[in-house]
Design a protein around this motif. Structure first.
Motif, PDB file in Angstrom:
ATOM      1  N   LEU A 104       4.474  -4.218 -11.807  1.00 15.56           N
ATOM      2  CA  LEU A 104       3.549  -5.040 -11.029  1.00 15.56           C
ATOM      3  C   LEU A 104       2.795  -5.962 -11.983  1.00 15.56           C
ATOM      4  N   SER A 105       2.979  -7.265 -11.801  1.00 15.02           N
ATOM      5  CA  SER A 105       2.300  -8.248 -12.654  1.00 15.02           C
ATOM      6  C   SER A 105       1.355  -9.074 -11.802  1.00 15.02           C
ATOM      7  N   ASP A 106       0.543  -9.874 -12.465  1.00 15.77           N
ATOM      8  CA  ASP A 106      -0.457 -10.678 -11.752  1.00 15.77           C
ATOM      9  C   ASP A 106       0.180 -11.752 -10.885  1.00 15.77           C
ATOM     10  N   MET A 107       1.469 -12.015 -11.085  1.00 15.60           N
ATOM     11  CA  MET A 107       2.154 -13.007 -10.258  1.00 15.60           C
ATOM     12  C   MET A 107       2.578 -12.434  -8.912  1.00 15.60           C
ATOM     13  N   ASP A 108       2.542 -11.137  -8.776  1.00 15.06           N
ATOM     14  CA  ASP A 108       3.033 -10.481  -7.557  1.00 15.06           C
ATOM     15  C   ASP A 108       1.927 -10.363  -6.517  1.00 15.06           C
ATOM     16  N   ASP A 109       2.338 -10.522  -5.257  1.00  9.77           N
ATOM     17  CA  ASP A 109       1.411 -10.284  -4.154  1.00  9.77           C
ATOM     18  C   ASP A 109       1.315  -8.786  -3.895  1.00  9.77           C
ATOM     19  N   ALA A 110       0.103  -8.289  -3.750  1.00 15.34           N
ATOM     20  CA  ALA A 110      -0.109  -6.841  -3.631  1.00 15.34           C
ATOM     21  C   ALA A 110       0.553  -6.275  -2.383  1.00 15.34           C
ATOM     22  N   VAL A 111       0.346  -6.937  -1.233  1.00 22.60           N
ATOM     23  CA  VAL A 111       0.898  -6.417   0.019  1.00 22.60           C
ATOM     24  C   VAL A 111       2.414  -6.484   0.002  1.00 22.60           C
ATOM     25  N   ASP A 112       2.968  -7.578  -0.503  1.00 18.98           N
ATOM     26  CA  ASP A 112       4.434  -7.681  -0.580  1.00 18.98           C
ATOM     27  C   ASP A 112       4.994  -6.574  -1.475  1.00 18.98           C
ATOM     28  N   PHE A 113       4.320  -6.337  -2.592  1.00 20.55           N
ATOM     29  CA  PHE A 113       4.771  -5.261  -3.486  1.00 20.55           C
ATOM     30  C   PHE A 113       4.739  -3.911  -2.765  1.00 20.55           C
ATOM     31  N   LEU A 114       3.684  -3.672  -2.033  1.00 17.77           N
ATOM     32  CA  LEU A 114       3.562  -2.395  -1.309  1.00 17.77           C
ATOM     33  C   LEU A 114       4.671  -2.251  -0.265  1.00 17.77           C
ATOM     34  N   MET A 115       4.908  -3.295   0.477  1.00 14.26           N
ATOM     35  CA  MET A 115       5.848  -3.220   1.588  1.00 14.26           C
ATOM     36  C   MET A 115       7.310  -3.219   1.143  1.00 14.26           C
ATOM     37  N   LYS A 116       7.551  -3.493  -0.142  1.00 19.30           N
ATOM     38  CA  LYS A 116       8.927  -3.430  -0.655  1.00 19.30           C
ATOM     39  C   LYS A 116       9.280  -2.052  -1.194  1.00 19.30           C
ATOM     40  N   GLN A 117       8.314  -1.145  -1.209  1.00 19.35           N
ATOM     41  CA  GLN A 117       8.583   0.192  -1.721  1.00 19.35           C
ATOM     42  C   GLN A 117       9.541   0.934  -0.784  1.00 19.35           C
ATOM     43  N   SER A 118      10.288   1.867  -1.368  1.00 25.12           N
ATOM     44  CA  SER A 118      11.353   2.522  -0.600  1.00 25.12           C
ATOM     45  C   SER A 118      10.829   3.428   0.499  1.00 25.12           C
ATOM     46  N   HIS A 119       9.553   3.792   0.462  1.00 26.86           N
ATOM     47  CA  HIS A 119       9.039   4.670   1.509  1.00 26.86           C
ATOM     48  C   HIS A 119       8.504   3.898   2.726  1.00 26.86           C
ATOM     49  N   ILE A 120       8.533   2.582   2.656  1.00 29.68           N
ATOM     50  CA  ILE A 120       8.108   1.762   3.795  1.00 29.68           C
ATOM     51  C   ILE A 120       9.330   1.494   4.674  1.00 29.68           C
ATOM     52  N   MET A 121       9.229   1.870   5.944  1.00 33.72           N
ATOM     53  CA  MET A 121      10.338   1.773   6.870  1.00 33.72           C
ATOM     54  C   MET A 121       9.997   0.808   8.019  1.00 33.72           C
ATOM     55  N   PRO A 122      11.029   0.282   8.685  1.00 34.99           N
ATOM     56  CA  PRO A 122      10.758  -0.618   9.827  1.00 34.99           C
ATOM     57  C   PRO A 122      10.130   0.112  11.010  1.00 34.99           C
TER      58      PRO A 122
END
Length: 1653
Positions: free
Chosen positions: A680-698
């Motif tokens: 996670l770098s300062d260029m990344d959006d926090a919410v997008d990073f969270l929602m790309k994690q493998s435990h986030i499902m549709p």
């Protein structure tokens, strides 16, 4: 004679002398000395047939029942066989027809280890609890509230099964029970108790299976083992270690009998003054011989080395000789590879297990430069890739990592057994060994639990109330993620201008239950908490009211241009009423504050068809994704706060706030790891990073996301003839097991498919159900739709209809006929159209193709076959719906539960994440993967052309494996010199890959090497041994001998009887050194020594005759667990649990630590019940959930079945009761009972909760190990009893006590009138262990004080075993500790000559203590109540865990740790006279000493025994007294009368006035005997007693006598009693007010106080 001839004769003479020395009987006797030990269970050896049956049950229930049928079908029953070996062969013969060769070898090893004996014992205990031992026959059936022995009676009951109500005659069953496959658990239960292999068991089994196959009874088998008088069960799977013990301070008891010294010993003593001890072996001085005969120097050196290696004494090594020992040992192992076979492993085991004796030969091993360079190169590779240091071990089995230093052999074998089945299946598919190993090393399975899965919150249904990244109020906050790595206070949130914390609440806007989450949201917003708040307005029950609130909310948001204002409107609206539900009028009234329009305009705004009533569809869709219709719901970064407790987490702001803080702390840790790893770098959006994690499902669906291995069908069965699936032979399907039935049906199934080019099938879906049901039709339609919209999917339909139903089955038959008669694509199109015409089946106007009509009647038998398949293989009831995705069973679905198209998409994504994508990557691989280690053997990975059914089998067996992390070998390892590669022994079987990285001179090698030797014989494995020795040693790297007790197969005598069992045997040990025996058992075994003549802590073979033998017994198996407060997410510190049986509900109790919420309880095989301890724990808390228990659904009690030698770890979720939310579990008793004087008075009658005995018993705790310290312990006890007047109870740590001490303690307790109790606690597996016994004992002294003793013990005094007490310990108990949890005595400063040894006055300790005293741990008093209250034990364990990582810290663990924690856990300094020690205290202070401790003296190093007799004059008297008692006990002269005398002595010692009372009673007895006692004496005695007992009695007596005198003289007047009349009148007035109802409560408020005061 020439000089050369003379030399030859000298050498010949030397050889003759050596030969005669070997033939010397005394020397042979000396060499015969050995050490042996074994461990037995507490129960008798269990029958082999039952152990094997239970082993097969762990493989699958189908194998169990096939084995039962096989045993029952033997020509000769097992009870007719004569020897154990015949029974064993018969059982193995049956098992061999069910298992593959590799599985059979594993079964033999399991029988050798008796791994399933606890299961047999558990069922036998359950049988005993149910009265089986009192039934007249050993084999009987419990049915219809009767125990039936007679087969005819059993048949009569079964014939009339309809007469019995299953609920009325319900029998308690367990999850581990063996239920017959066709049984229906809602029918009448019949439990067969008996022993498999008997004729009676066979006959009853055959009767019961007939009715079970018809589905009319629930048939269960339990073992009822007959007592056979066999010896106790001998165990294996553990290690025995003999450690070389330091003799710096002599700790051997001089009372130990010694051998008489031989002439040889005398000769050895005479030669001790020679200059070089290495040249003095067995009477030869090789230095002198070499000088006399220099020409024979080489053969003499060879001869010297031979004698040195064969000698049983240790050769002293110089420091420079030790430096390369590890590298030389590794070189010796590598050299053994030239011999072939398993010789390298045997050499490794020999070196590691006998290392101290091997050193004298290892120092001569040459280490090639190339070998050393390769080892050092590989160490760099290990360090850079896996963080492995030099000499650090690693053990990988199929890529899974195991602790090489403490191998859990039972867990390892269970994992191997789990791998062998899938490997055999993959091998049968034709895959190469290399591909199989690649697949087995693949990491499959889920990484998250159901509670950790989250939902994508980037949804337009969420109304965000703030944005930390763009709102003006947060602009001054830093925005770099690196801020997360800055240290801060625990639990404190970082003020970061990033949306890393997202709090979304889903609320019903019309429900008052929404108040707490809304209120917390308001608090978060007002206080600028770094949390982003989102809101979803869920649809409510009242549509019109929900529309009104939603419209008003949207209107305010638009008009005010602020979602926050709309939120405040909603919050205030719900809080505008007290506890009354809101209505339309409430909405209008409050909405008027935000609008200035007329009433009609307001009605238009909040109406259902208002333009502001938008977003309801979006909210409804979002809510449907959560998978629950319960509101309110809270999502933290998309993850719901699931709460199964009776009090929802959203019930109050306080509960929700605590849960939110706990959840955010977990998310903070994940962010910190991501930032630290560069993810996670300062260029990344926090919410997008969270929602790309493998435990986030549709979407969320618990059935899909909570996967269990047992959900997968076993497709590895043996297919029977396809003729079984014909109309004539379909009834024979009942003879197949579930796994064989599914294997037989698999190639016969027909699938729906898409038109066009055939695709590679990666998903196989089976739908089961009855198409007469609408939900079943919908399920099949959704599956077909999903197949048509996806790639690589095929769908089959398996009808599951009730055969007894008279319903028309045309629709089920039509679908089957379409699959059979039509092309798959045409069948798909036709059936899809048929299902789209919903209701045609009821209307009987379905479009049935003409070509299908003639075949419909022929499919009746197919429905029967499909029903058997569903019942046997899938355990489904008739009509039940289920989805099977790649053999994973999802279902049975509940009555109204839907499985939508979105659920199929979720299932696809979930399976792709778990295993499908990884499998596709491997199967689609085309290129060769090179690896430097095995490049010469590398072959191209198979790209097998697997059929869809074969792919299904491969995916099923791989996905069904338990999720386990896999560690790949690093690339770049060199393997020319330091790798020992042992190929598999069986070329025709799949091979498991085992990688071991070892230093031969390490404890890990001691444990792993013998285990690998056994595994090579049992498991077809390829072993890669990477040698990883220490380059240079500064000391002897290994100072112990080791034996691992494990045999690959049961052993029998020549007569066919079972051999005694596995045993550890040490031969060819050195005689001179002092050895200490330690057992290295599995972590959950509580073992005690039950037989040993010798001191196992101080073994010197020179002092014994032949064999030092010891026997241990497995006393308990440990039940471990972790408890969590579900609301707070923290351990419920101090929560008390009890474990009991049906007969006794509180057998053992324990307390939950704050460390991981850990607790442990002692148990044995059987059925146990776990509950909260009655009292404060039970009053405040309730158990709301549990995992890994054996509790049947609907049971109110938590049941735990102890059925294995393996660790049993359970998880408990608890929560406070709704009315106890503010109660503290560890509150002081005075707070508990507060409530005024009336509560105090009431408690004195009612007893209150947890009534504690207020006796004066002094509790004394001590530990001892070895005969010498046990001798000290007995003397310490005597010194305490001689000086303490109060009753005394001793508490001893049981773990290390010898049998001799445990035998004498009951006699001492009788003799001296004290109580004692042996306490036991197993070192938790998560806490850093100590290898040295003494350091382990030190740890027990301080680390477990809060859990070691029963909870009613409030104060305890620790007294070292080598201490003499000269004062009454009651003084110490009564000493005020000033709020500290414990009190220690500081070290003395008065002996000045020891100043240089006072380490605490310099360096670290001087700076740390900051002027405070350094305290000694030989004597301390603990206020356990305060200790538990402040969590002192948890703090000490936490600090210990941190410090113990460094082996050089905590040199004196038991006193360094509390002194190190003195600033966090205060120590009360006891007066100096409470501990006097000659080492540190001068002689002037000795007379005032209340205790004398025999401290070690680093200056003189005087032995303890001599110091005791010199320093303490009374020590010898105490010692003689105890020895006299022991002698009387040994000679059988100790009588009950001795006990009476002891009680008298104790009475006179404890009660000072006892002697006066005794003399008075004896005087009375004497007067009575002499006839001098008169009646008047009695009157006088009563008067004397009155005057003595009641001080005011004389005054009363005088007053009465004065009254009598006045009456006699006629001076008494009526006025004298006027005062009394006034009191009388007052009482009568009170009575009158009560009678007239004029008395008020306020009238008595003042009265009780006055009377009480």
């Amino acid at each position: 004679m020439t000089a050369s001839g003379f030399r030859v004769w000298v050498v010949i003479l030397a050889l003759v002398i050596v030969t005669s020395a070997h033939l010397n009987p005394k020397r042979d006797e000396k060499k015969a000395k050995s050490v042996t030990s074994f461990v037995s269970a507490k129960w008798e050896a269990t029958p082999i047939v039952l152990e094997l049956a239970e082993y097969l049950a762990t493989e699958s229930s189908d194998l169990f029942w096939s084995f039962v049928d096989g045993i029952n079908s033997l020509k000769s029953s097992l009870e007719d066989l004569e020897t154990d070996k015949e029974i064993y062969n018969a059982c193995i013969g049956v098992a061999s027809s069910l298992l593959a060769p590799a599985q059979l070898r594993m079964a033999k090893l399991a029988l050798s280890m008796h791994t399933t004996s606890p299961t047999v014992r558990m069922f036998d205990e359950i049988a005993a609890q149910n009265g089986a031992k009192s039934v007249a026959c050993p084999t009987f059936v419990s049915i219809a509230s009767r125990q039936v022995c007679d087969n005819d009676v059993l048949r009569d009951i079964l014939k009339s099964y309809n007469k019995y109500d299953p609920e009325e005659h319900r029998l308690e069953t367990y999850l581990l029970d063996h239920s017959y496959p066709s049984s229906d658990n809602k029918t009448l239960t019949a439990i067969l108790y008996g022993e498999l292999g008997s004729k009676d068991f066979t006959s009853k089994h055959n009767i019961l299976t007939g009715y079970a196959d018809r589905g009319v009874i629930n048939y269960v088998v339990r073992w009822n083992v007959k007592t056979s008088g066999k010896p106790k069960l001998r165990l294996s799977g553990y290690g025995v270690e003999l450690q070389l013990k330091s003799t710096e301070y002599k700790s051997q008891d001089d009372s130990t009998p010694k051998e008489s010294e031989s002439n040889e010993a005398s000769q050895a003593n005479e030669e001790e003054d020679e200059n070089d001890p290495q040249n003095q072996i067995d009477g030869f001085n090789f230095g002198r011989l070499k000088n006399l005969f220099p020409a024979l120097r080489t053969p003499l050196e060879r001869f010297r080395r031979h004698l040195s290696e064969s000698s049983e004494e240790l050769a002293p090594l110089k420091v420079w000789q030790m430096q390369a020992l590890s590298m030389q040992a590794a070189a010796a192992v590598a050299d053994a590879a030239d011999a072939g076979g398993d010789e390298p492993l045997r050499v490794l085991a020999s070196i590691a297990q006998n290392f101290p004796m091997q050193t004298k030969s290892l120092i001569h091993v040459n280490v090639p430069r190339s070998f050393r360079d390769e080892v050092l190169f590989n160490q760099d590779v290990w360090a850079s890739s896996l963080g492995l240091r030099a000499a650090e071990p690693l053990l990988l089995v199929s890529g899974a990592q195991y602790d090489a230093e403490d191998v859990d052999v039972l867990a390892l074998l269970a994992a191997l057994r789990e791998d062998i089945g899938p490997m055999n299946t993959l091998h049968a598919l034709g895959l190469s060994k290399k591909l199989i190993n690649t697949l087995m090393s693949m990491e499959v399975g889920e990484s998250y639990t159901w509670e950790e899965y989250g939902l994508d919150i980037r949804d337009t249904a969420v109304t965000w109330l703030n944005d930390l990244e763009s709102d003006e109020r947060y602009r001054r906050w830093p925005s770099s993620y690196m801020e997360l790595l800055r240290p801060t206070y625990p639990g404190m949130l970082r003020n970061l201008r990033r949306n890393i914390y997202n709090y979304v609440i889903v609320v019903d806007p019309t429900s008052l239950a929404s108040r707490p989450p809304l209120k917390l949201s308001e608090t978060l917003l007002k206080h600028a908490t770094p949390v982003r708040v989102g809101l979803v307005l869920a649809p409510g029950a009242d549509v019109a009211l929900t529309a009104a609130v939603r419209s008003a909310f949207n209107y305010v948001a638009q008009e005010k241009n602020s979602n926050k204002e709309a939120f405040y409107f909603l919050t205030q609206l719900l809080h505008s009423t007290q506890n009354e539900p809101i209505n339309i009028e409430h909405v209008k009234t409050y909405f008027k504050k935000y609008v200035s329009w007329s009433e009609s305009n307001i009605d238009a705004i909040i109406s259902e068809d208002s333009e502001y009533n938008f977003g309801s569809q979006l909210a409804e869709e979002f809510v449907s994704k959560i998978g629950t219709n319960k509101y309110p719901q809270v999502l933290i970064n998309g993850v719901p706060l699931w709460d199964d407790g009776p009090t929802p987490v959203t019930a109050s702001v306080e509960l929700l706030e605590e849960a939110l803080v706990s959840a955010l702390s977990r998310h903070t840790g994940r962010f910190q790891r991501a930032v630290f790893r560069g993810e996670l770098s300062d260029m990344d959006d926090a919410v997008d990073f969270l929602m790309k994690q493998s435990h986030i499902m549709p979407r969320l669906n618990k059935r899909i996301l909570s996967s269990e291995p047992t959900q997968y069908l076993d497709l590895s069965g043996v297919p029977a003839s396809t003729e079984f699936f014909t109309e004539e032979k379909v009834h024979r399907m009942l003879q197949l097991t579930g796994r064989d039935a599914i294997a037989t049906a698999l190639p016969l199934l027909r699938y729906f498919a898409k038109p066009g080019k055939p695709e590679k099938i990666t998903q196989t879906i089976w739908i089961t159900g009855d198409l007469n049901q609408k939900l079943s039709r919908e399920l099949l339609k959704n599956a077909i739709t999903f197949m048509r919209d996806s790639r690589g999917v095929r769908v089959a339909f398996i009808p599951n209809v009730d055969g007894l139903s008279k319903a028309d089955q045309s629709l089920n038959k039509v679908v089957l006929a379409a699959l059979t008669a039509l092309d798959p694509a045409e069948a798909t199109k036709y059936v899809a159209q048929l299902l789209e015409d919903e209701g045609c089946h009821e209307r009987q106007d379905c479009n049935i193709l003409p070509e299908l009509v003639p075949a419909l009647n022929r499919y009746e038998w197919v429905l029967k076959a499909a029903r058997v398949l569903c019942a046997r293989s899938m355990k489904l009831r008739a009509g039940a719906r289920a989805v099977l995705h790649n053999a994973r069973l999802i279902g049975p679905l509940d009555g109204d539960e839907r499985f939508t198209l979105d659920d199929f998409l979720l299932l696809e994504r979930f399976s792709s994440n778990m295993y499908a994508d990884k499998l596709s990557e491997i199967f689609d691989k085309k290129k060769t993967v090179t690896n430097e280690v095995t490049d010469d053997e590398e072959e191209e990975l198979d790209v097998s052309v697997l059929s869809a059914d074969e792919m299904l089998k491969a995916m099923a067996v791989l996905a069904a494996r338990s999720p386990r992390a896999r560690t790949p070998l690093p690339a770049g390892l060199r393997a020319d010199h330091s790798l020992v590669d042992l190929p598999p022994l069986h070329k025709d079987e799949a091979a498991i890959e085992i990688v071991a990285v070892l230093d031969p001179a390490s404890t890990a090698a001691q444990r792993v090497a013998p285990l690998l030797l056994v595994l090579r014989r049992v498991v077809n494995c390829r072993v890669k041994l990477y040698l990883n020795p220490q380059d240079k040693n500064s000391d002897m790297p290994l100072k112990s001998f080791y034996r691992y007790v494990l045999e690959p197969e049961l052993q029998f005598t020549s007569s066919g009887a079972a051999a005694g069992g596995a045993m550890a045997r040490f031969a060819r040990l050195p005689h001179a050194p002092l050895l200490s025996l330690e057992l290295r058992t599995p972590a959950n075994w509580l073992v005690e020594c039950v037989k040993s003549v010798y001191d196992l802590d101080n073994i010197r073979l020179a002092d014994v005759d032949t064999v030092v033998h010891s026997e241990f017994e497995l006393e308990y198996l440990l039940l471990e667990g972790h408890a969590w407060d579900a609301t707070l997410g923290t351990p419920p510190r101090g929560l008390q649990l009890v474990l009991g049986s049906r007969a006794r509900t509180d057998t053992v109790d324990t307390i939950v630590m704050a460390n991981l919420g850990y607790f442990q309880l002692k148990a044995n095989p059987g059925a146990w019940t776990l509950r909260l301890r009655p009292g404060r724990s039970d009053d405040i808390y309730q158990i709301i959930g549990h995992e890994n228990t054996d509790t049947p659904a609907g049971s109110e009690e938590i049941q735990v079945l102890m059925s294995s030698f393996r660790s049993h770890v359970i998880k408990l979720r608890v929560s406070k009761k709704p009315d106890k939310q503010n109660h503290d579990l560890l509150v002081d008793n005075e707070d508990v009972n507060s409530g005024g004087i009336w509560n105090s008075i009431a408690s004195s009658f009612g007893g209150g909760e947890e009534q504690e005995s207020q006796d004066e018993t002094i509790n004394v705790f001590s530990v001892a190990s070895g005969h010498l310290y046990e001798r000290f312990l007995r003397i310490m006890m005597l010194s305490v009893l001689k000086h303490t007047r109060s009753p005394v109870k001793f508490w001893f740590l049981k773990n290390y006590l010898s049998p001799s001490l445990k035998d004498i303690l009951p006699y001492m307790a009788q003799e001296y009138g004290f109580q004692y109790e042996l306490v036991q606690y197993q070192w938790p597996r998560w806490l850093q262990r100590q290898r040295d016994r003494q350091r382990t004992i030190w740890g027990y002294k301080i680390l477990f004080l809060d859990v070691l003793f029963p909870l009613h013990v409030k104060k305890i005094i620790f007294v070292d075993a080598d201490q003499i007490v000269r004062a009454d310990l009651k003084e110490l108990v009564d000493l005020d500790l000033g709020g500290a949890p414990y009190g220690y005595t500081p070290f003395c400063d008065s002996r000045k000559e020891m100043e240089g040894f006072r380490f605490w006055k310099q360096g670290y300790w001087r700076n740390h203590l900051q002027g405070r005293s350094y305290h000694i741990s030989a004597l301390y008093v603990v206020d356990l109540k305060r200790f538990r209250r402040i969590a002192a034990g948890d703090r000490l364990r936490g600090q210990y865990q941190a410090l113990s990582q460094d082996p050089n810290s905590l040199s004196n663990l038991d006193q360094d740790l509390p002194n190190n924690m003195i600033h966090q856990v205060a120590i009360k300094s006891l007066p100096q006279e409470w501990l006097w020690c000659e080492t540190w205290c001068d002689e002037n202070s000795k007379p005032q000493a209340k205790t004398i401790d025999l401290c070690n003296n680093p200056m003189t190093k005087e032995a303890k025994l001599s110091a005791a007799m010199r320093i303490v004059p009374e020590w010898s008297e105490y010692d003689a007294e105890v020895k006299a008692l022991q002698a009387r006990v040994r000679r059988g002269l100790y009588q009950a009368a001795d006990h009476e005398q002891a009680k008298l002595s104790a009475a006179m010692r404890i009660v000072p006035e006892w002697s006066d009372y005794d003399a008075e009673v004896k005087a009375l007895q004497a007067r009575v005997r002499r006839g001098l006692y008169q009646a008047a004496d009695h009157e006088q005695a009563k008067l004397s007693a009155a005057m003595r007992i009641v001080p005011e009695w004389s005054e009363y007596d005088a007053e009465v006598k004065a009254l009598q005198a006045r009456v006699r003289r006629g001076l008494y007047q009526a006025a004298d009693h006027e005062q009394w009349s006034e009191y009388d009148a007052e009482v009568k007035a009170l009575q009158a007010r009560v009678c007239r109802g004029l008395y008020q409560a306020a009238d008595h408020e003042q009265v009780p106080t006055l009377h009480i005061v």
